[in-house]
Design a protein around this motif. Sequence first.
Motif, PDB file in Angstrom:
ATOM      1  N   PRO A  48       1.072  -1.261  -0.048  1.00  8.66           N
ATOM      2  CA  PRO A  48       0.190   0.103  -0.195  1.00  8.66           C
ATOM      3  C   PRO A  48       1.047   1.462   0.024  1.00  8.66           C
ATOM      4  O   PRO A  48       2.463   1.033   0.791  1.00  8.66           O
ATOM      5  N   GLY A  49       0.250   2.243  -0.243  1.00  9.15           N
ATOM      6  CA  GLY A  49       0.968   3.897  -0.432  1.00  9.15           C
ATOM      7  C   GLY A  49       1.156   4.267   1.840  1.00  9.15           C
ATOM      8  O   GLY A  49       0.229   3.522   2.381  1.00  9.15           O
ATOM      9  N   GLY A  50       1.951   5.570   1.754  1.00  6.79           N
ATOM     10  CA  GLY A  50       2.514   5.437   2.885  1.00  6.79           C
ATOM     11  C   GLY A  50       3.779   6.768   2.672  1.00  6.79           C
ATOM     12  O   GLY A  50       3.497   6.621   1.921  1.00  6.79           O
ATOM     13  N   PHE A  51       4.110   6.392   3.776  1.00  3.00           N
ATOM     14  CA  PHE A  51       5.278   6.888   4.590  1.00  3.00           C
ATOM     15  C   PHE A  51       6.273   5.721   4.907  1.00  3.00           C
ATOM     16  O   PHE A  51       6.759   6.089   5.918  1.00  3.00           O
ATOM     17  N   SER A  52       6.697   5.034   4.881  1.00 10.01           N
ATOM     18  CA  SER A  52       6.918   3.631   5.389  1.00 10.01           C
ATOM     19  C   SER A  52       8.290   4.390   6.107  1.00 10.01           C
ATOM     20  O   SER A  52       9.055   4.835   5.290  1.00 10.01           O
ATOM     21  N   GLY A  54       8.413   6.528   7.375  1.00 12.66           N
ATOM     22  CA  GLY A  54       9.128   8.074   7.652  1.00 12.66           C
ATOM     23  C   GLY A  54       9.536   8.455   5.729  1.00 12.66           C
ATOM     24  O   GLY A  54      10.038   9.925   6.228  1.00 12.66           O
ATOM     25  N   ASP A  55       9.653   7.740   5.436  1.00 13.08           N
ATOM     26  CA  ASP A  55      10.503   7.856   4.197  1.00 13.08           C
ATOM     27  C   ASP A  55      12.175   8.374   4.391  1.00 13.08           C
ATOM     28  O   ASP A  55      12.511   9.234   3.454  1.00 13.08           O
ATOM     29  N   TYR A  56      12.445   8.015   5.230  1.00 13.67           N
ATOM     30  CA  TYR A  56      13.925   8.384   5.257  1.00 13.67           C
ATOM     31  C   TYR A  56      14.780   8.291   4.595  1.00 13.67           C
ATOM     32  O   TYR A  56      14.562   6.524   3.597  1.00 13.67           O
ATOM     33  N   ILE A  85       1.501   0.766  -4.831  1.00 14.22           N
ATOM     34  CA  ILE A  85       0.704   1.479  -4.987  1.00 14.22           C
ATOM     35  C   ILE A  85       1.277   2.984  -4.348  1.00 14.22           C
ATOM     36  O   ILE A  85       1.148   2.596  -3.320  1.00 14.22           O
ATOM     37  N   CYS A  86       1.598   3.458  -4.956  1.00 12.38           N
ATOM     38  CA  CYS A  86       2.453   4.986  -4.562  1.00 12.38           C
ATOM     39  C   CYS A  86       3.420   4.635  -3.836  1.00 12.38           C
ATOM     40  O   CYS A  86       4.571   3.570  -4.811  1.00 12.38           O
ATOM     41  N   ASN A  87       3.327   4.704  -2.534  1.00 12.41           N
ATOM     42  CA  ASN A  87       4.990   3.874  -1.558  1.00 12.41           C
ATOM     43  C   ASN A  87       5.041   2.129  -1.961  1.00 12.41           C
ATOM     44  O   ASN A  87       6.039   2.623  -1.989  1.00 12.41           O
ATOM     45  N   GLY A  88       3.575   1.946  -2.064  1.00 15.88           N
ATOM     46  CA  GLY A  88       4.145   0.484  -2.740  1.00 15.88           C
ATOM     47  C   GLY A  88       5.509   0.038  -3.692  1.00 15.88           C
ATOM     48  O   GLY A  88       6.253  -0.432  -4.679  1.00 15.88           O
ATOM     49  N   PHE A  89       4.537   1.406  -5.073  1.00 14.03           N
ATOM     50  CA  PHE A  89       5.975   1.590  -6.143  1.00 14.03           C
ATOM     51  C   PHE A  89       6.812   1.754  -5.802  1.00 14.03           C
ATOM     52  O   PHE A  89       7.963   1.095  -6.330  1.00 14.03           O
ATOM     53  N   GLN A  90       7.102   2.671  -4.203  1.00 12.78           N
ATOM     54  CA  GLN A  90       8.140   3.450  -4.654  1.00 12.78           C
ATOM     55  C   GLN A  90       9.540   2.226  -3.956  1.00 12.78           C
ATOM     56  O   GLN A  90      10.760   1.940  -4.272  1.00 12.78           O
ATOM     57  N   ILE A  91       8.479   0.886  -3.026  1.00 11.32           N
ATOM     58  CA  ILE A  91       9.098  -0.102  -2.092  1.00 11.32           C
ATOM     59  C   ILE A  91       9.900  -0.829  -3.477  1.00 11.32           C
ATOM     60  O   ILE A  91      10.568  -1.952  -3.704  1.00 11.32           O
ATOM     61  N   ASP A 109       6.679  19.978  -4.772  1.00 13.57           N
ATOM     62  CA  ASP A 109       5.796  20.069  -4.104  1.00 13.57           C
ATOM     63  C   ASP A 109       5.264  18.745  -4.017  1.00 13.57           C
ATOM     64  O   ASP A 109       5.911  17.885  -4.996  1.00 13.57           O
ATOM     65  N   PHE A 110       4.786  18.197  -2.506  1.00 13.87           N
ATOM     66  CA  PHE A 110       3.769  17.156  -2.622  1.00 13.87           C
ATOM     67  C   PHE A 110       2.247  17.670  -2.933  1.00 13.87           C
ATOM     68  O   PHE A 110       2.281  18.451  -2.810  1.00 13.87           O
ATOM     69  N   ILE A 111       2.226  16.817  -4.153  1.00 17.02           N
ATOM     70  CA  ILE A 111       0.922  16.822  -4.935  1.00 17.02           C
ATOM     71  C   ILE A 111      -0.499  16.147  -4.497  1.00 17.02           C
ATOM     72  O   ILE A 111      -0.211  14.776  -4.670  1.00 17.02           O
ATOM     73  N   ILE A 140      -4.015  11.172  -7.145  1.00 10.60           N
ATOM     74  CA  ILE A 140      -2.337  11.186  -7.024  1.00 10.60           C
ATOM     75  C   ILE A 140      -2.421  11.433  -5.254  1.00 10.60           C
ATOM     76  O   ILE A 140      -2.537  12.494  -5.732  1.00 10.60           O
ATOM     77  N   ALA A 141      -1.491  11.804  -4.617  1.00  8.60           N
ATOM     78  CA  ALA A 141      -0.732  11.937  -3.370  1.00  8.60           C
ATOM     79  C   ALA A 141       0.465  11.319  -3.345  1.00  8.60           C
ATOM     80  O   ALA A 141       0.876  10.953  -2.505  1.00  8.60           O
ATOM     81  N   HIS A 142       2.127  12.691  -3.679  1.00  3.93           N
ATOM     82  CA  HIS A 142       2.656  11.680  -3.217  1.00  3.93           C
ATOM     83  C   HIS A 142       4.437  13.253  -3.623  1.00  3.93           C
ATOM     84  O   HIS A 142       3.659  14.324  -3.948  1.00  3.93           O
ATOM     85  N   GLY A 143       5.310  13.060  -2.875  1.00  2.00           N
ATOM     86  CA  GLY A 143       6.181  13.910  -2.598  1.00  2.00           C
ATOM     87  C   GLY A 143       7.063  13.095  -4.086  1.00  2.00           C
ATOM     88  O   GLY A 143       7.967  13.763  -4.483  1.00  2.00           O
ATOM     89  N   GLU A 144       6.995  12.169  -3.779  1.00  2.00           N
ATOM     90  CA  GLU A 144       8.132  11.609  -4.388  1.00  2.00           C
ATOM     91  C   GLU A 144       7.122  10.353  -5.742  1.00  2.00           C
ATOM     92  O   GLU A 144       7.983   9.598  -5.378  1.00  2.00           O
ATOM     93  N   GLY A 145       7.019  11.555  -6.742  1.00  2.00           N
ATOM     94  CA  GLY A 145       6.564  10.372  -8.126  1.00  2.00           C
ATOM     95  C   GLY A 145       7.173  10.077  -9.484  1.00  2.00           C
ATOM     96  O   GLY A 145       6.301  10.320 -10.239  1.00  2.00           O
ATOM     97  N   PRO A 193      -0.492   6.868  -8.733  1.00  2.00           N
ATOM     98  CA  PRO A 193      -1.651   6.626  -8.692  1.00  2.00           C
ATOM     99  C   PRO A 193      -2.958   5.833  -7.560  1.00  2.00           C
ATOM    100  O   PRO A 193      -2.775   4.606  -7.339  1.00  2.00           O
ATOM    101  N   HIS A 194      -4.159   5.924  -6.861  1.00  2.00           N
ATOM    102  CA  HIS A 194      -4.759   5.408  -6.008  1.00  2.00           C
ATOM    103  C   HIS A 194      -5.667   4.880  -6.536  1.00  2.00           C
ATOM    104  O   HIS A 194      -6.861   5.333  -6.320  1.00  2.00           O
ATOM    105  N   PRO A 195      -5.982   3.690  -6.633  1.00  2.00           N
ATOM    106  CA  PRO A 195      -6.706   3.119  -7.326  1.00  2.00           C
ATOM    107  C   PRO A 195      -7.562   2.791  -6.343  1.00  2.00           C
ATOM    108  O   PRO A 195      -9.523   2.796  -6.292  1.00  2.00           O
ATOM    109  N   GLU A 196      -7.485   2.484  -5.088  1.00  2.00           N
ATOM    110  CA  GLU A 196      -8.194   2.211  -4.033  1.00  2.00           C
ATOM    111  C   GLU A 196      -8.974   3.476  -3.460  1.00  2.00           C
ATOM    112  O   GLU A 196      -9.544   2.806  -2.525  1.00  2.00           O
ATOM    113  N   ARG A 197      -8.656   4.681  -3.560  1.00  2.00           N
ATOM    114  CA  ARG A 197      -8.838   5.603  -3.233  1.00  2.00           C
ATOM    115  C   ARG A 197     -10.174   6.446  -4.561  1.00  2.00           C
ATOM    116  O   ARG A 197     -10.840   7.627  -4.229  1.00  2.00           O
ATOM    117  N   ALA A 198     -10.329   5.458  -5.669  1.00  2.00           N
ATOM    118  CA  ALA A 198     -11.641   5.596  -6.485  1.00  2.00           C
ATOM    119  C   ALA A 198     -12.422   4.108  -6.916  1.00  2.00           C
ATOM    120  O   ALA A 198     -12.155   3.818  -7.867  1.00  2.00           O
TER     121      ALA A 198
END
Length: 226
Positions: A48-52, A54-56, A85-91, A109-111, A140-145, A193-198
């Motif tokens: 899932p998305g998030g800030f695993s 803390g995005d450190y 998804i989102c942070n999941g994609f980053q991981i 910017d965070f969008i 969408i909701a991310h700073g690093e996308g 993008p976040h399909p689970e939010r739609a």
Amino acid sequence: MKFAVIQFPGSNCDQDLMAALRDVCQQDVQLISYQSTDLSAFAAVLLPGGFSYGDYLRGGAIARFAPIMGAVQQFAAGGGLVIGICNGFQILTEAGLLPGVLQRNQGADFICQSAALTVANAKTSFTSAYADQQSIQLPIAHGEGNYYCDDATLAQLKAEQRIVFTYQDNPNGSRANIAGITNQAGNVLGMMPHPERAVEALLGSEDGRGLFQSMIQTLTDKVVPV
Ligand SMILES: NC(=O)CC[C@H](N)C(=O)O
């Protein structure tokens, strides 16, 4: 047929993903700790998305070392469906399961907004419920996308039709307007993008539901009738 949603320290879209699968799509779904090392009971795995953590360092850079990631690697190598998804994609990119990196957004910017996307390939295990070139609207909701890959990788992604979602109005500077890609085998998808939010009209868009329906269809077709 059971879905696993992985919860990392700092995940914040895990419950949304659970609700989308359980309440909207009527699927059997279980929340799995990042400390677990076994995914053998599952038909599909969702990060899932998030800030695993803390995005450190960078989004996903520490989560890739979580105990569960060995099992995710194994699950993906065995052909199981994995989506980040989102942070999941980053991981997934940090773990090397998908090529390229997610950089800080152009403009820094965070969008957080709704984004118009094109389904660039509807012939995947994750998009078969959509039409090719269908226009959909997802949050969408991310700073690093800001997706980046080198020229050779981009050429390969294009040649192998692994670019699955593109932005119609590139919000973050992603190369080739990329919003989502698959691995070479087609069983691992990463998307910002976040399909689970739609997944319900109440949320402003139901366009994300097709993604889960596609996965369910793929997994149902796989089940050998007795
Ligand atoms: N919604 C999310 O998953 C956020 C992703 C990530 N932590 C970022 O800000 O880029």
